[in-house]
Design a protein around this motif. Structure first.
Motif, PDB file in Angstrom:
ATOM      1  N   LYS A  42       0.843  -1.197   0.000  1.00 25.12           N
ATOM      2  CA  LYS A  42       0.000   0.000   0.000  1.00 25.12           C
ATOM      3  C   LYS A  42       0.878   1.247   0.000  1.00 25.12           C
ATOM      4  O   LYS A  42       1.957   1.258   0.602  1.00 25.12           O
ATOM      5  CB  LYS A  42      -0.905  -0.015   1.240  1.00 25.12           C
ATOM      6  N   ARG A  86      -3.150   0.330  -3.730  1.00 27.82           N
ATOM      7  CA  ARG A  86      -2.948  -1.006  -3.182  1.00 27.82           C
ATOM      8  C   ARG A  86      -2.646  -1.962  -4.322  1.00 27.82           C
ATOM      9  O   ARG A  86      -3.286  -1.887  -5.369  1.00 27.82           O
ATOM     10  CB  ARG A  86      -4.180  -1.486  -2.408  1.00 27.82           C
ATOM     11  N   ASN A 126     -11.117  -3.936  -2.215  1.00 29.71           N
ATOM     12  CA  ASN A 126     -10.307  -2.789  -1.802  1.00 29.71           C
ATOM     13  C   ASN A 126     -10.797  -1.466  -2.388  1.00 29.71           C
ATOM     14  O   ASN A 126     -10.071  -0.471  -2.364  1.00 29.71           O
ATOM     15  CB  ASN A 126      -8.854  -3.026  -2.194  1.00 29.71           C
TER      16      ASN A 126
END
Length: 270
Positions: free
Chosen positions: A80, A93, A110
């Protein structure tokens, strides 16, 4: 003195974007150089996995070998990176994925529905690629993320960059640099992992050679079973391609020529 911007997937994306004439920032150029230096060194992790579609009705041990170019350089773990550009927060990410479905599942898990945009891209070693601007102007988010993946040298990777709007418009050039920069920095922080394919081979032998065979095969020894209609025994193994020839020679030496690696074939996988 004139200066020529190096041609990379990201610069080609910039040049192809309509009405967009921008140059890569020094930060992105430095990140690209650092990535090239990193990939020039041995991978921190090497993983061996059963190769897909390798088995064939071959006629020699040499034909079992897999070219080293078939190995895949990817990232070892999810990573990340956050980037603030004019009060907008970009959260990137990245993760290693094997299929399009796995990539889309990672992107879905995500993505923040409360964020302004969830832009993404993924690239697989089999050739499949996809990117999305998720509402940002055409070519300013998904393509720069995909270009960052291609420029990193990694394959089988998905990246999602979530933007939280900070109230200041960035313009097309600013968006390209922000999304591409966040993705590039995220991949730069990742630990590299090389995946080397394993090839299936089999070893047939008489019961009297069982000890020598198992001792030679070592960690590659698999389950032993009888060969139907024969007094022979057989072991199926998954072996790194670079080791097949040496393993064949070792078996031949240990059994005085009675045993060797049988050429790989679909019949050996049944």
């Amino acid at each position: 003195m004139s200066y020529t911007t190096p041609t990379t997937p990201l610069t080609r994306t910039l040049e192809a974007t309509p009405s967009l004439v921008v140059r890569l920032s020094k930060k992105l150029l430095l990140a690209a150089q650092m990535r090239r230096n990193l990939l020039a060194t041995p991978a921190q992790h090497v993983v061996f996995e059963r190769a897909q579609g390798i088995a064939s009705r071959s006629t020699s041990v040499q034909s079992c070998a897999v070219d080293s170019s078939q190995s895949v350089m990817t990232i070892a773990a999810e990573c990340k990176h956050e980037l603030i550009v004019k009060k907008s927060r970009f959260v990137a990410r990245a993760r290693h994925v094997r299929t399009s479905d796995e990539a889309m599942a990672f992107i879905k898990d995500n993505s923040d529905p409360k964020a302004s945009h969830n832009c993404f891209a993924f690239s697989l070693s089999g050739g499949a690629q996809r990117s999305s601007n998720d509402g940002e102007p055409g070519g300013t988010a998904g393509p720069p993320i995909l270009a960052a993946i291609e420029g990193s040298g990694y394959q089988d990777v998905a990246v999602v960059v979530t933007r939280y709007y900070g109230g200041i418009k960035l313009g097309t050039g600013g968006l390209v640099r922000a999304y591409g920069g966040a993705a590039s920095a995220c991949l730069h922080d990742a630990m590299p992992k090389e995946i080397v394919p394993l090839v299936p081979v089999r070893v047939r032998f008489e019961a009297s050679d069982t000890g020598a065979v198992y001792s030679t095969l070592g960690q590659y020894a698999g389950a032993m079973h009888e060969v139907p209609g024969s007094a022979m025994l057989e072991i199926l193994c998954d072996v790194p391609p670079a080791e097949v020839s040496a393993l064949d020679q070792q078996l031949t030496s240990a059994t005085k020529g009675r045993v060797g690696v049988v050429p790989c074939g679909t019949e050996a996988l049944q």
